[in-house]
Design a protein around this motif. Sequence first.
Motif, PDB file in Angstrom:
ATOM      1  N   LEU A  11      -8.663  43.550 -24.495  1.00  0.00           N
ATOM      2  CA  LEU A  11      -8.565  43.402 -25.943  1.00  0.00           C
ATOM      3  C   LEU A  11      -7.582  42.281 -26.229  1.00  0.00           C
ATOM      4  O   LEU A  11      -6.520  42.196 -25.595  1.00  0.00           O
ATOM      5  CB  LEU A  11      -8.081  44.694 -26.595  1.00  0.00           C
ATOM      6  CG  LEU A  11      -9.059  45.858 -26.539  1.00  0.00           C
ATOM      7  CD1 LEU A  11      -8.408  47.122 -27.075  1.00  0.00           C
ATOM      8  CD2 LEU A  11     -10.313  45.546 -27.331  1.00  0.00           C
ATOM      9  N   LEU A  12      -7.932  41.431 -27.190  1.00  0.00           N
ATOM     10  CA  LEU A  12      -7.099  40.276 -27.517  1.00  0.00           C
ATOM     11  C   LEU A  12      -6.925  40.167 -29.024  1.00  0.00           C
ATOM     12  O   LEU A  12      -7.769  40.642 -29.793  1.00  0.00           O
ATOM     13  CB  LEU A  12      -7.754  38.998 -26.978  1.00  0.00           C
ATOM     14  CG  LEU A  12      -7.918  38.960 -25.452  1.00  0.00           C
ATOM     15  CD1 LEU A  12      -8.991  37.982 -25.045  1.00  0.00           C
ATOM     16  CD2 LEU A  12      -6.591  38.614 -24.811  1.00  0.00           C
ATOM     17  N   SER A  13      -5.842  39.523 -29.438  1.00  0.00           N
ATOM     18  CA  SER A  13      -5.611  39.320 -30.869  1.00  0.00           C
ATOM     19  C   SER A  13      -6.596  38.287 -31.403  1.00  0.00           C
ATOM     20  O   SER A  13      -6.958  37.335 -30.705  1.00  0.00           O
ATOM     21  CB  SER A  13      -4.176  38.860 -31.123  1.00  0.00           C
ATOM     22  OG  SER A  13      -3.949  37.597 -30.532  1.00  0.00           O
ATOM     23  N   LEU A  20      -6.169  32.575 -24.607  1.00  0.00           N
ATOM     24  CA  LEU A  20      -5.910  33.525 -23.531  1.00  0.00           C
ATOM     25  C   LEU A  20      -7.218  34.038 -22.920  1.00  0.00           C
ATOM     26  O   LEU A  20      -7.310  34.224 -21.713  1.00  0.00           O
ATOM     27  CB  LEU A  20      -5.057  34.691 -24.042  1.00  0.00           C
ATOM     28  CG  LEU A  20      -4.579  35.696 -23.014  1.00  0.00           C
ATOM     29  CD1 LEU A  20      -3.826  35.031 -21.880  1.00  0.00           C
ATOM     30  CD2 LEU A  20      -3.723  36.763 -23.695  1.00  0.00           C
ATOM     31  N   ALA A  21      -8.251  34.225 -23.742  1.00  0.00           N
ATOM     32  CA  ALA A  21      -9.557  34.662 -23.237  1.00  0.00           C
ATOM     33  C   ALA A  21     -10.089  33.647 -22.220  1.00  0.00           C
ATOM     34  O   ALA A  21     -10.593  34.027 -21.161  1.00  0.00           O
ATOM     35  CB  ALA A  21     -10.550  34.837 -24.387  1.00  0.00           C
ATOM     36  N   LEU A  59     -12.901  40.879 -24.909  1.00  0.00           N
ATOM     37  CA  LEU A  59     -13.545  40.041 -23.902  1.00  0.00           C
ATOM     38  C   LEU A  59     -13.966  40.951 -22.765  1.00  0.00           C
ATOM     39  O   LEU A  59     -13.151  41.720 -22.243  1.00  0.00           O
ATOM     40  CB  LEU A  59     -12.559  38.993 -23.372  1.00  0.00           C
ATOM     41  CG  LEU A  59     -12.946  38.283 -22.066  1.00  0.00           C
ATOM     42  CD1 LEU A  59     -14.153  37.379 -22.268  1.00  0.00           C
ATOM     43  CD2 LEU A  59     -11.760  37.500 -21.523  1.00  0.00           C
ATOM     44  N   SER A  60     -15.239  40.878 -22.386  1.00  0.00           N
ATOM     45  CA  SER A  60     -15.730  41.595 -21.205  1.00  0.00           C
ATOM     46  C   SER A  60     -16.441  40.601 -20.306  1.00  0.00           C
ATOM     47  O   SER A  60     -17.230  39.773 -20.777  1.00  0.00           O
ATOM     48  CB  SER A  60     -16.715  42.706 -21.600  1.00  0.00           C
ATOM     49  OG  SER A  60     -16.067  43.684 -22.364  1.00  0.00           O
ATOM     50  N   VAL A  71     -10.996  32.227 -16.350  1.00  0.00           N
ATOM     51  CA  VAL A  71     -10.849  31.354 -15.191  1.00  0.00           C
ATOM     52  C   VAL A  71     -10.189  32.117 -14.040  1.00  0.00           C
ATOM     53  O   VAL A  71     -10.636  32.030 -12.890  1.00  0.00           O
ATOM     54  CB  VAL A  71     -10.041  30.088 -15.559  1.00  0.00           C
ATOM     55  CG1 VAL A  71      -9.666  29.290 -14.323  1.00  0.00           C
ATOM     56  CG2 VAL A  71     -10.839  29.225 -16.535  1.00  0.00           C
ATOM     57  N   GLU A  72      -9.159  32.885 -14.338  1.00  0.00           N
ATOM     58  CA  GLU A  72      -8.471  33.654 -13.288  1.00  0.00           C
ATOM     59  C   GLU A  72      -9.384  34.717 -12.694  1.00  0.00           C
ATOM     60  O   GLU A  72      -9.433  34.896 -11.478  1.00  0.00           O
ATOM     61  CB  GLU A  72      -7.198  34.300 -13.847  1.00  0.00           C
ATOM     62  CG  GLU A  72      -6.111  33.315 -14.181  1.00  0.00           C
ATOM     63  CD  GLU A  72      -5.714  32.445 -12.998  1.00  0.00           C
ATOM     64  OE1 GLU A  72      -5.507  32.991 -11.891  1.00  0.00           O
ATOM     65  OE2 GLU A  72      -5.613  31.224 -13.170  1.00  0.00           O
TER      66      GLU A  72
END
Length: 150
Positions: A23-25, A33-34, A81-82, A39-40
């Motif tokens: 979950l992201l703001s 950040l998504a 994000l999934s 990438v990571e």
Amino acid sequence: MSESVQVHMPSQPVAPAPQFTQLLSATRHGARLARLLTVEQIALWGWPRDSERAEAAAVVVAELAANAVAHGRLPGRGFRLSLILLPDSRLRVEITDPRGDRLPVVSRVPDEGGRGLVIVDALAADWGVRPYPPSGKTVWAEVCPARQCP
């Protein structure tokens, strides 16, 4: 006389597809950040960081996350994000936001929104949108690990 039913069970249990969810703001920082998290995660799953497909996945996430922030935002609510690594090695990206009433629209007109979806369409093997009850939506895209999809 009784009949017996035989059920063939595989000797090895089938492993679920590797998944990542966060979950992201619903901010520009959350969208950035998504992309970084994608990438990571795909690097952990074995996609070379500097590959064309890893970059395509990062751009697809960036575009979909930016759309969630710009068009799917509600006060006090974020987006999800999934990432799912499918059995055929495609990466399924899903961005879920709370605005099911605002569906994505592809526009090829220079001064209108929706150009990010033209990029998604060019980089993804497939993409679409589905409702996320009770009131949201999930925009998804699939990116292949190689230049061409199987």
